[in-house]
Structure formats: structure tokens, C-alpha cells
Design an enzyme around this catalytic site. Structure first.
Site, PDB file in Angstrom:
ATOM      1  N   SER A   1       0.169   4.780  -5.485  1.00 33.30           N
ATOM      2  CA  SER A   1      -0.412   6.076  -5.843  1.00 33.30           C
ATOM      3  C   SER A   1      -0.295   6.309  -7.342  1.00 33.30           C
ATOM      4  CB  SER A   1       0.315   7.201  -5.098  1.00 33.30           C
ATOM      5  OG  SER A   1      -0.051   8.469  -5.611  1.00 33.30           O
TER       6      SER A   1
ATOM      7  N   TYR B   1       9.027  10.650  -3.601  1.00 31.23           N
ATOM      8  CA  TYR B   1       7.747   9.991  -3.308  1.00 31.23           C
ATOM      9  C   TYR B   1       7.247   9.231  -4.530  1.00 31.23           C
ATOM     10  CZ  TYR B   1       2.831   9.390  -2.062  1.00 31.23           C
ATOM     11  OH  TYR B   1       1.595   8.857  -1.809  1.00 31.23           O
TER      12      TYR B   1
END
EC number: 1.1.1.-
Length: 217
Positions: free
Chosen positions: A125, A158
Site C-alpha cells: 500500500s 498497518y
């Protein structure tokens, strides 16, 4: 993302194995794919990345099938989850998003080499840009990877796991590409509407408001 990827590969004639935490949901996904093409070669197997023992059992079960492995896609992830430890004593975001995949690839490396040309795809990501995993002296700070509850922030955990994904993919490519196994990290796109936001109502609200402006699967 995982379902759409598996469906596309299966409809193009690949033999696909869905590695799923829930075998019930995995088998449901298999039936949905077969509903589009009854000749698709697809099956589900159990894999829980929050358990290193489960990863080991999956790898052993896969090897027992004596199948080649040309493409291994590391796609699973959790996002915005409350702090918790896995059965292995590690922070869950770190283990599910990175370490579980890392261990799986290590266990299947020999099959990948034997199946050359082969490829590992790690879904990462753009969030990796908004963190670091080094201490003030520039050395890797292991305490940042699996933080205590006091030091935990879901979004930061994350981001760090996604940074680990990219570092892992790059190093894997450096080591295995001479043996016919390439590795790529891929960012699927900003704000794809998926179920990854389901663990916190605020993220669900944000994703819902943004949905008209985001890419579909």
C-alpha cells in the site's frame, strides 16, 4: 481483492487454490467462481496467518498435492484492528500482514524454485510512505514491529506492516530472481472499496462516504 484476483486467474484457466482463514467462506467463493465457469479448477484450503502453526500445516498440505507453484499472491491483511496478540505472542497486524506471509514464502521457496519461472506478488500500500521502522540512529527498531498495547496505534501498525511488505518483496527478488523466481510488491490503488475497513465504525463511515469517488473491484 483476493476473490477478484482468484476469479480472474481461474477464468483464464489457471489452477487456483484459495488460502482462507474460514473454509466455509472459502468454499462459498469457490462456488461463486464455478457458477461463472463450471470447468474452473479452483479449491479452498485453510490458512490462518495469525497462527504460524497454521501456516506450517498449510504449506505441508500444499506440498502433499505435488503441484507446481507458478504464482504465489500474498494478499491477506487486517486494518484498523484493536491491539491484540496472536497465539504466537506477536501483535496481530504485524503477524497477519507481514510475518505470516514471510513465513509462508520461506516454507514454499523450494516449490517456487522447482516451478521456475515463478512469481511472488505481495499486495502492499502507499501507506508505507507514512512511517519508518528505524530508531534515531538509523538502525532497525524491532520494538516498532510488534509494539506493546501502550505503544500501539492501529494506522501506524498497518503502515509499518506495508513497509515490511515492500522491503521483503525487494529483498526476495534480489535473492531469488537469479533462480527464476521474481517478486513484485503492488499497490492496488487508493481507496478501493473493500471490507478491509470493517473493524472500526469510523473507517467504515469514511469508506462509505468516499465510495462514489473510488475504484470498484
Amino acid at each position: 481483492l483476493g476473490f477478484e484476483t482468484a476469479k480472474s486467474l481461474a477464468l483464464h484457466g489457471a489452477c487456483v487454490i484459495l488460502a482462507c482463514r474460514s473454509l466455509v467462506r472459502g468454499n462459498d467463493a469457490v462456488q461463486r467462481i464455478l457458477g461463472e465457469w463450471h470447468k474452473a479448477k479452483v479449491e479452498a484450503m485453510t490458512l490462518d496467518l495469525a497462527s504460524l502453526q497454521s501456516v506450517q500445516h498449510f504449506a505441508e498440505a500444499f506440498k502433499s498435492k505435488n503441484l507446481p507453484l507458478h504464482i504465489l499472491i500474498c494478499n491477506a491483511a487486517v486494518f484498523g484492528v484493536p491491539w491484540s496478540l496472536t497465539e504466537d505472542g506477536l501483535e496481530s497486524t504485524f503477524q497477519v500482514n507481514h510475518l505470516g506471509h514471510f513465513y509462508l514464502v520461506q516454507l514454499l521457496e523450494d516449490v517456487l524454485r522447482q516451478s521456475s519461472p515463478a512469481r511472488v506478488v505481495v499486495v502492499s500500500s502507499e501507506s508505507h510512505r507514512f512511517t519508518e521502522i528505524n530508531d534515531s540512529s538509523g538502525k532497525l527498531d524491532f520494538s516498532l514491529l510488534s509494539p506493546s498495547k501502550k505503544e500501539y496505534w492501529a494506522m501506524l501498525a498497518y503502515n509499518r506492516s506495508k513497509l515490511c511488505n515492500i522491503l521483503f518483496s525487494n529483498e526476495l527478488n534480489r535473492r531469488l530472481s537469479p533462480h527464476g523466481v521474481t517478486s513484485n510488491a503492488v499497490h492496488p490503488g487508493n481507496m478501493i472499496y473493500s471490507s478491509i475497513h470493517r473493524h472500526w465504525w469510523l473507517y467504515t463511515l469514511l469508506f462509505t462516504l468516499a465510495r462514489p469517488f473510488t475504484k470498484s473491484m
